[in-house]
Design a protein around this motif. Structure first.
Motif, short mmCIF file in Angstrom:
data_model
loop_
_atom_site.label_atom_id
_atom_site.label_comp_id
_atom_site.label_asym_id
_atom_site.label_seq_id
_atom_site.Cartn_x
_atom_site.Cartn_y
_atom_site.Cartn_z
N GLU A 1 3.18 7.87 -9.02
CA GLU A 1 2.31 6.70 -9.11
C GLU A 1 1.24 6.70 -8.03
O GLU A 1 0.47 5.73 -7.92
N GLY A 2 1.21 7.74 -7.21
CA GLY A 2 0.20 7.84 -6.16
C GLY A 2 0.45 6.93 -4.98
O GLY A 2 -0.49 6.56 -4.27
N ILE A 3 1.72 6.54 -4.73
CA ILE A 3 2.06 5.64 -3.63
C ILE A 3 2.53 6.48 -2.45
O ILE A 3 3.59 7.11 -2.51
N PRO A 4 1.79 6.49 -1.35
CA PRO A 4 2.22 7.25 -0.16
C PRO A 4 3.54 6.70 0.39
O PRO A 4 3.83 5.52 0.27
N ALA A 5 4.32 7.59 1.01
CA ALA A 5 5.65 7.20 1.48
C ALA A 5 5.82 7.44 2.97
O ALA A 5 5.31 8.41 3.53
N MET A 6 6.56 6.52 3.58
CA MET A 6 7.15 6.72 4.89
C MET A 6 8.63 7.00 4.62
O MET A 6 9.24 6.34 3.78
N ASP B 1 0.83 -1.20 0.00
CA ASP B 1 0.00 0.00 0.00
C ASP B 1 0.86 1.25 0.00
O ASP B 1 0.52 2.25 -0.63
N TRP B 2 1.97 1.20 0.74
CA TRP B 2 2.88 2.32 0.88
C TRP B 2 4.30 1.86 0.54
O TRP B 2 4.55 0.69 0.34
N VAL B 3 5.20 2.85 0.52
CA VAL B 3 6.62 2.57 0.41
C VAL B 3 7.30 3.24 1.60
O VAL B 3 6.89 4.32 2.02
N ALA B 4 8.31 2.57 2.17
CA ALA B 4 9.12 3.16 3.25
C ALA B 4 10.52 3.38 2.71
O ALA B 4 11.22 2.42 2.36
N VAL C 1 4.79 12.60 1.46
CA VAL C 1 5.25 11.92 2.68
C VAL C 1 4.06 11.74 3.62
O VAL C 1 3.56 12.69 4.21
N ALA C 2 3.65 10.50 3.79
CA ALA C 2 2.55 10.20 4.71
C ALA C 2 3.02 10.10 6.15
O ALA C 2 2.31 10.48 7.08
N VAL C 3 4.24 9.55 6.33
CA VAL C 3 4.79 9.34 7.68
C VAL C 3 6.28 9.69 7.67
O VAL C 3 7.02 9.23 6.80
N LEU C 4 6.70 10.48 8.65
CA LEU C 4 8.10 10.79 8.84
C LEU C 4 8.58 10.02 10.07
O LEU C 4 7.99 10.13 11.15
N ILE C 5 9.64 9.21 9.90
CA ILE C 5 10.17 8.37 10.97
C ILE C 5 11.41 9.05 11.54
O ILE C 5 12.32 9.43 10.79
N THR C 6 11.45 9.20 12.86
CA THR C 6 12.51 9.99 13.47
C THR C 6 12.84 9.50 14.87
O THR C 6 12.01 8.93 15.57
N ASP C 7 14.09 9.79 15.29
CA ASP C 7 14.51 9.58 16.67
C ASP C 7 14.16 10.78 17.54
O ASP C 7 14.34 10.74 18.75
#
Length: 224
Positions: A182-187, A162-165, A206-212
């Motif tokens: 391509e309409g693929i949401p990203a992490m 569904d998404w790409v990370a 960017v659907a999700v931002l991953i962080t410390d």
């Protein structure tokens, strides 16, 4: 609005999940592995102080760690209804068990499963289409499959993600733009500098931002 996921490492303390909830982030990462006697545990690395998880009992893993290693089910129970789960599969063979735990404890729509392995994503997508999945890309250049990460669309379509990370370095080299077309949401992972946080938080792809640094990311996103 871009969601924030709190990144976890094996050095995170026992209060990690409480701290993640208090940060105001929407997701918290749970790294997933299985011990030799079948316990599904929260662990990033395949070993702890020389003990290989896949070859050791749960009791032996805890003894090697010097503390009680949390089971994934316990971590899920601790965050259920408080923050969504980002379940990062660190090995194959645990896909359906983890997806079913997530559905039972967290509930549909309250977690995303990520994996580097297209076969793992495909297995979940076929058996549990209600589970959101993301194919993780961004290997080191010395790793098998690294060059394919620069053109991931075929792999994403083939596994049904569904998404790409995406690793933040790869995202800046045009891969985020490919997926967005391509309409693929990203992490995007793992983003720790203010400059990059601002850049990715402003990008609608960017659907999700991953962080410390979830407190800083939430502050920048919310304009506080």
């Amino acid at each position: 609005m871009t969601a924030i996921s709190v990144h976890r490492t094996d050095s995170a303390g026992a209060d990690f999940f409480e701290t993640a909830v208090a940060s105001g982030a929407e997701y918290v990462e749970i790294d997933v592995r299985r011990t030799g006697d079948g316990e599904i545990v929260v662990r990033h690395d395949p070993h702890v102080n020389g003990t290989v998880l896949a070859e050791a009992s749960y009791a032996e893993v805890c003894a090697a760690a010097g503390h009680r290693v949390p089971r994934v089910s316990e971590a899920m129970e601790g965050i259920a209804g408080r923050i969504r789960g980002h379940l990062d599969l660190k090995e194959e063979g645990i896909e359906l068990d983890v997806a079913e735990l997530g559905l039972r404890i967290l509930g549909p729509g309250n977690f995303v499963v990520t994996s580097r392995e297209p076969a793992s994503i495909k297995l979940i997508s076929r058996n549990h289409p209600e589970v959101r999945t993301a194919l993780s890309i961004g290997r080191g250049l010395w790793e098998r499959g690294a060059l394919r990460d620069f053109s991931p669309l075929a792999a994403l379509r083939g596994c049904g993600a569904d998404w790409v990370a995406i690793n933040h370095r790869l995202a800046r080299l045009g891969v985020l733009r490919q997926c967005a077309r391509e309409g693929i949401p990203a992490m995007v992972w793992t983003v720790n500098t203010e400059r990059l946080m601002r850049r990715f938080l402003a990008d609608p792809a960017v659907a999700v931002l991953i962080t410390d640094r979830p407190d800083e990311a939430v502050r920048l996103r919310d304009g506080r």
